[in-house]
Design an enzyme around this catalytic site. Structure first.
Site, mmCIF file in Angstrom:
data_model
loop_
_atom_site.group_PDB
_atom_site.id
_atom_site.type_symbol
_atom_site.label_atom_id
_atom_site.label_comp_id
_atom_site.label_asym_id
_atom_site.label_seq_id
_atom_site.Cartn_x
_atom_site.Cartn_y
_atom_site.Cartn_z
ATOM 1 N N GLY A 71 -23.708 19.599 35.256
ATOM 2 C CA GLY A 71 -23.531 20.351 35.695
ATOM 3 C C GLY A 71 -22.728 21.695 35.378
ATOM 4 O O GLY A 71 -21.376 21.155 35.355
ATOM 5 N N CYS A 98 -21.129 12.439 33.844
ATOM 6 C CA CYS A 98 -19.878 14.522 33.980
ATOM 7 C C CYS A 98 -20.108 15.232 35.580
ATOM 8 O O CYS A 98 -18.938 14.599 36.512
ATOM 9 C CB CYS A 98 -20.686 15.340 33.234
ATOM 10 S SG CYS A 98 -19.718 16.537 32.135
ATOM 11 N N TYR A 99 -20.078 15.817 35.625
ATOM 12 C CA TYR A 99 -20.649 16.787 37.063
ATOM 13 C C TYR A 99 -19.799 15.851 37.742
ATOM 14 O O TYR A 99 -19.418 15.539 39.143
ATOM 15 C CB TYR A 99 -21.195 18.134 37.249
ATOM 16 C CG TYR A 99 -20.665 18.580 38.467
ATOM 17 C CD1 TYR A 99 -19.461 19.597 38.397
ATOM 18 C CD2 TYR A 99 -20.962 18.441 39.695
ATOM 19 C CE1 TYR A 99 -19.120 20.289 39.661
ATOM 20 C CE2 TYR A 99 -20.847 18.774 40.809
ATOM 21 C CZ TYR A 99 -19.665 19.746 40.974
ATOM 22 O OH TYR A 99 -19.322 20.700 41.955
ATOM 23 N N HIS A 188 -22.181 11.969 28.512
ATOM 24 C CA HIS A 188 -24.215 11.985 29.064
ATOM 25 C C HIS A 188 -24.907 10.846 28.263
ATOM 26 O O HIS A 188 -24.804 10.444 27.381
ATOM 27 C CB HIS A 188 -25.089 13.685 28.364
ATOM 28 C CG HIS A 188 -23.940 14.822 29.056
ATOM 29 N ND1 HIS A 188 -24.641 15.273 30.182
ATOM 30 C CD2 HIS A 188 -22.402 15.835 28.977
ATOM 31 C CE1 HIS A 188 -24.014 16.050 30.864
ATOM 32 N NE2 HIS A 188 -22.598 17.106 29.803
ATOM 33 N N GLU A 190 -28.436 10.642 28.549
ATOM 34 C CA GLU A 190 -29.140 11.613 28.227
ATOM 35 C C GLU A 190 -29.475 11.140 27.028
ATOM 36 O O GLU A 190 -30.887 11.853 27.003
ATOM 37 C CB GLU A 190 -29.545 11.999 29.716
ATOM 38 C CG GLU A 190 -28.578 12.891 29.752
ATOM 39 C CD GLU A 190 -27.782 13.198 30.437
ATOM 40 O OE1 GLU A 190 -26.528 12.357 30.275
ATOM 41 O OE2 GLU A 190 -27.192 14.409 31.104
ATOM 42 N N ASP A 246 -52.751 20.517 27.682
ATOM 43 C CA ASP A 246 -52.884 20.707 29.096
ATOM 44 C C ASP A 246 -53.674 21.198 29.939
ATOM 45 O O ASP A 246 -53.130 20.743 30.817
ATOM 46 C CB ASP A 246 -50.763 21.400 28.970
ATOM 47 C CG ASP A 246 -50.141 21.132 28.280
ATOM 48 O OD1 ASP A 246 -50.101 19.922 27.806
ATOM 49 O OD2 ASP A 246 -49.283 21.941 27.604
ATOM 50 N N LYS A 388 -44.770 17.532 27.796
ATOM 51 C CA LYS A 388 -45.425 16.693 26.758
ATOM 52 C C LYS A 388 -46.178 15.650 26.141
ATOM 53 O O LYS A 388 -47.270 15.504 26.105
ATOM 54 C CB LYS A 388 -45.347 17.824 25.470
ATOM 55 C CG LYS A 388 -46.347 18.133 24.666
ATOM 56 C CD LYS A 388 -47.590 18.967 24.997
ATOM 57 C CE LYS A 388 -47.136 20.084 24.407
ATOM 58 N NZ LYS A 388 -48.759 21.812 25.169
HETATM 59 N N1 LIG Z 1 -56.674 31.675 27.617
HETATM 60 C C1 LIG Z 1 -56.087 31.284 29.186
HETATM 61 N N2 LIG Z 1 -57.370 31.115 29.157
HETATM 62 C C2 LIG Z 1 -57.242 30.344 30.889
HETATM 63 N N3 LIG Z 1 -55.805 29.725 30.632
HETATM 64 C C3 LIG Z 1 -55.308 29.914 30.227
HETATM 65 C C4 LIG Z 1 -54.649 30.013 28.858
HETATM 66 N N4 LIG Z 1 -53.233 30.292 27.585
HETATM 67 C C5 LIG Z 1 -52.943 29.307 28.840
HETATM 68 N N5 LIG Z 1 -53.351 29.510 30.194
HETATM 69 C C6 LIG Z 1 -52.967 28.676 31.368
HETATM 70 O O1 LIG Z 1 -51.791 28.294 31.494
HETATM 71 C C7 LIG Z 1 -50.851 27.030 31.595
HETATM 72 C C8 LIG Z 1 -49.818 27.112 30.181
HETATM 73 O O2 LIG Z 1 -50.238 27.074 29.150
HETATM 74 P P1 LIG Z 1 -49.903 26.177 28.074
HETATM 75 O O3 LIG Z 1 -50.164 26.878 26.970
HETATM 76 O O4 LIG Z 1 -48.629 25.835 28.850
HETATM 77 O O5 LIG Z 1 -50.457 25.011 28.296
HETATM 78 P P2 LIG Z 1 -52.332 24.013 27.565
HETATM 79 O O6 LIG Z 1 -52.468 25.623 26.515
HETATM 80 O O7 LIG Z 1 -53.149 23.607 28.107
HETATM 81 O O8 LIG Z 1 -51.595 23.785 26.533
HETATM 82 P P3 LIG Z 1 -50.366 23.823 25.103
HETATM 83 O O9 LIG Z 1 -48.996 24.003 25.219
HETATM 84 O O10 LIG Z 1 -50.983 22.293 24.177
HETATM 85 O O11 LIG Z 1 -50.605 24.817 24.458
HETATM 86 C C9 LIG Z 1 -52.277 26.528 30.723
HETATM 87 O O12 LIG Z 1 -52.007 25.247 31.104
HETATM 88 C C10 LIG Z 1 -53.782 26.911 31.366
HETATM 89 O O13 LIG Z 1 -54.206 26.657 33.169
HETATM 90 N N1 LIG Z 2 -21.215 18.987 31.424
HETATM 91 C C1 LIG Z 2 -20.934 18.879 32.588
HETATM 92 O O1 LIG Z 2 -21.616 17.897 33.588
HETATM 93 C C2 LIG Z 2 -19.337 19.338 32.801
HETATM 94 C C3 LIG Z 2 -18.711 19.044 34.371
HETATM 95 C C4 LIG Z 2 -17.993 19.839 34.390
HETATM 96 N N2 LIG Z 2 -18.454 21.548 34.798
HETATM 97 C C5 LIG Z 2 -17.331 20.128 33.435
HETATM 98 O O2 LIG Z 2 -16.811 20.969 32.776
HETATM 99 O O3 LIG Z 2 -16.208 19.811 33.393
#
Ligand SMILES: Nc1ncnc2c1ncn2[C@@H]1O[C@H](COP(=O)(O)OP(=O)(O)OP(=O)(O)O)[C@@H](O)[C@H]1O
Ligand SMILES: NC(=O)CC[C@H](N)C(=O)O
Ligand SMILES: O=c1[nH]c(=O)c2[nH+]cn([C@@H]3O[C@H](COP(=O)(O)O)[C@@H](O)[C@H]3O)c2[nH]1
Ligand SMILES: [Mg+2]
Length: 532
Positions: A71, A98-99, A188, A190, A246, A388
């Site tokens: 953090g 880290c933090y 880190h 991760e 999605d 995703k």
């Molecule tokens: N044209 C649209 N009509 C209705 N709902 C929409 C539309 N565009 C986006 N949304 C809503 O917003 C959400 C977020 O959009 P986002 O583009 O992140 O996801 P996605 O379109 O489902 O998938 P992808 O990220 O693959 O495009 C969608 O899952 C949907 O619920």
């Molecule tokens: N990435 C971190 O968690 C940083 C921790 C703290 N802010 C530092 O600078 O040491």
């Protein structure tokens, strides 16, 4: 509910689930979500909870282990965030990063100092002692590459701990208390830039904490179905369907849960790609027997966006209009209590800056940070905890055809955020055509599945050209293509120059109004994938 209630914790802890769980306490690091990814890759369920809610979540969730994120704060500041004490006295294994290491060390009686040896980026660590964390991965005396991002460091060990690795800027870089099973590191693990990081996390999760890895997409599917049923009861649900991965996965999952209580609504906001509305609606109706309403709201969206140039204003206007359309459609079907969206974890993280351990807002995704303050419907967002690639896995688990699952992401605000500056119908028309040629080229060359996302951008600049011996003064099209696994980080795609040259020629020849094409070679970070 209010948009502010959409905090970045994934959801309320799933008490119903019987799986082994890990609680990740978030101190606001930009990469906290990667800890969750690594843990889930080990088949272990986990949830991220901001540090100021960790006490309650710990009691409710009863995790078998705790991980403390990094953090931006310093433990030396007044009112620095800390770990709620019950988490350190309950007898569960704890891993501090880290933090997380710094606060754990200080809270348990060690010393942390700051200001002298900042380490950012690649660093080398030397293992000075054996440790359960390193088993089968690192050996005593070995030197290994890690990724660091800190200014403070532990200078005196808390009671019960020993130092097991050192680095130049942090002589006590990894600390271990084998009795309490407390481990912590300054680097880190991760991030992928720590090549052995995932294995170290796996050692903590599987070997030290003894979790079994019983969390699978099949289990997720069953649990989410139960959760949706419990949340919705006999209520009606409207699902925003975009044709993207999605929302298609969300719709099919919700339909499995509640059948004909679900109606999908596809909004044509006038910001879609060439022929997209027809293609999406036909495709969905062909594959699924789920009621789908197709709304043409292009006049309303384009009208309100006229003259709007600021990216955040565009996003918020679009977020609000989406909700207005959904609420109007809800009325038409006799009222709906719930709005379902295919919101993913990265949408939440990028949109929200949460108080206490500040991670900043990068952009307001229309479906999270762009939501209006007041909404009549409650949100149903079964994918809110997933990345995703996990959603794609779930889609395959649900039997969705590849044509949905393999689709490049397309942002809800659509071409509005690929047309920097003000949006006009003429500009959108040019952009649509250029984008279609570009994607056609990518498909023809068999590159679509290698690329995570590709699109054209219409720049708000005109340049001079010469065509057919005449002078032109026309728009510039920018081409973008990236590789990524989760959209959180991305590299630009390395096309060969011949492909780019051929594509530029085709765009300029086939799209009136464009006389120049450029390719974007920026990664994320420092760029984002979209231009706004
Ligand atoms: N044209 C649209 N009509 C209705 N709902 C929409 C539309 N565009 C986006 N949304 C809503 O917003 C959400 C977020 O959009 P986002 O583009 O992140 O996801 P996605 O379109 O489902 O998938 P992808 O990220 O693959 O495009 C969608 O899952 C949907 O619920
Ligand atoms: N990435 C971190 O968690 C940083 C921790 C703290 N802010 C530092 O600078 O040491
Ligand atoms: O539905 C969406 N609503 C939004 O407001 C939005 N903004 C960005 N994106 C998509 O998210 C991914 C990461 O995008 P950025 O690197 O541009 O932030 C990329 O896949 C983007 O296309 C959005 N999707
Ligand atoms: Mg989309």
């Amino acid at each position: 509910m209010t948009a502010a209630q959409n905090d970045r914790s994934a959801s309320t802890p799933s008490v119903a689930s019987a799986h082994d769980k890990i609680l990740i306490v978030d101190f606001g690091s930009q990469v906290t979500q990667l800890i969750a990814r690594r843990v889930r890759e080990d088949g272990v369920y986990c949830e991220i909870v901001p540090f100021n809610k960790a006490d309650g979540a710990f009691k409710e969730m009863k995790p078998k282990a705790v991980i403390l994120s990094g953090g931006p704060a310093s433990v030396l500041d007044a009112n620095a965030p800390s770990v709620p004490l019950p988490l350190l006295t309950a007898g569960v294994p704890v891993l501090g990063i880290c933090y997380g290491e710094q606060t754990m060390a200080q809270q348990l009686g060690g010393t942390v100092e700051g200001g002298h040896h900042r380490e950012f980026g690649r660093a080398t660590i030397e293992v000075t002692d054996d440790c359960a964390l390193f088993e089968g991965v690192w050996e005593k005396g070995g030197r290994y590459e890690v990724w660091m991002s800190h200014g403070d460091r532990v200078t005196r060990l808390p009671d019960g701990f020993r130092g097991v690795a050192k680095a130049q800027g942090s002589p006590i870089s990894v600390i271990a208390d084998d009795v309490r099973k407390f481990y912590a590191m300054q680097f880190h693990p991760e991030v992928v830039h720590t090549p052995d990081g995932a294995k170290l996390i796996r050692n903590f999760v599987r070997k030290i904490a003894g979790l079994t890895g019983d969390w699978t997409m099949r289990a997720f599917r069953e649990e989410e179905i139960a959760k949706i049923r419990a949340q919705v009861g006999k209520g009606k649900v409207i699902c925003g369907l975009s044709g993207g991965v999605d929302s298609a996965v969300a719709a099919v999952l919700i339909h499995e849960a509640i059948g004909d209580q679900l109606t999908c609504v596809f909004v044509d906001h006038g910001l879609l790609r060439l022929d997209e509305a027809k293609t999406v609606v036909d495709l969905f109706r062909h594959h699924y027997n789920i009621p789908l309403v197709h709304v043409d709201a292009s006049k309303q969206f384009l009208g309100e966006l006229e003259g709007v140039t600021d990216p955040e204003t565009k996003r918020k206007t679009i977020g609000r209009l989406f909700i207005e359309v959904f609420e109007a459609e809800a009325k038409k079907i006799g009222g709906a209590d719930f709005l379902a969206q295919g919101t993913l974890y990265p949408d939440v993280i990028e949109s929200v800056s949460f108080t206490g351990g500040p991670s900043v807002t990068i952009k307001s995704h229309h479906n999270v940070g762009g939501l209006p303050e007041r909404m009549n419907m409650k949100l149903v967002e079964p994918l809110r905890e997933l990345f995703k690639d996990e959603v794609r896995k779930l889609g395959r688990e649900l039997g969705l055809p590849e044509i949905f699952v393999g689709r490049h992401p397309f942002p809800g605000p659509g071409l509005a955020i690929r047309c920097p500056g003000d949006i006009t119908r003429d500009k959108l028309d040019i952009l649509r055509k250029a984008d279609a040629v570009y994607i056609d080229q990518i498909r023809k060359h068999g590159l679509y599945d290698e690329i995570w996302q590709a699109f054209a951008v219409l720049l708000p600049v005109k340049t001079v050209g010469v065509m057919g011996d005449g002078r032109t003064y026309d728009y510039v099209v920018g081409l973008r293509a990236v590789t990524s696994t989760d959209g959180m980080t991305a590299d630009f795609y390395q096309f060969d120059m011949k492909f780019l040259g051929e594509t530029a020629t085709r765009i300029i020849n086939e799209v009136k109004g464009v006389n120049r094409v450029v390719y974007d070679v920026t990664s994320k970070p420092p760029g984002t994938i979209e231009w706004e």
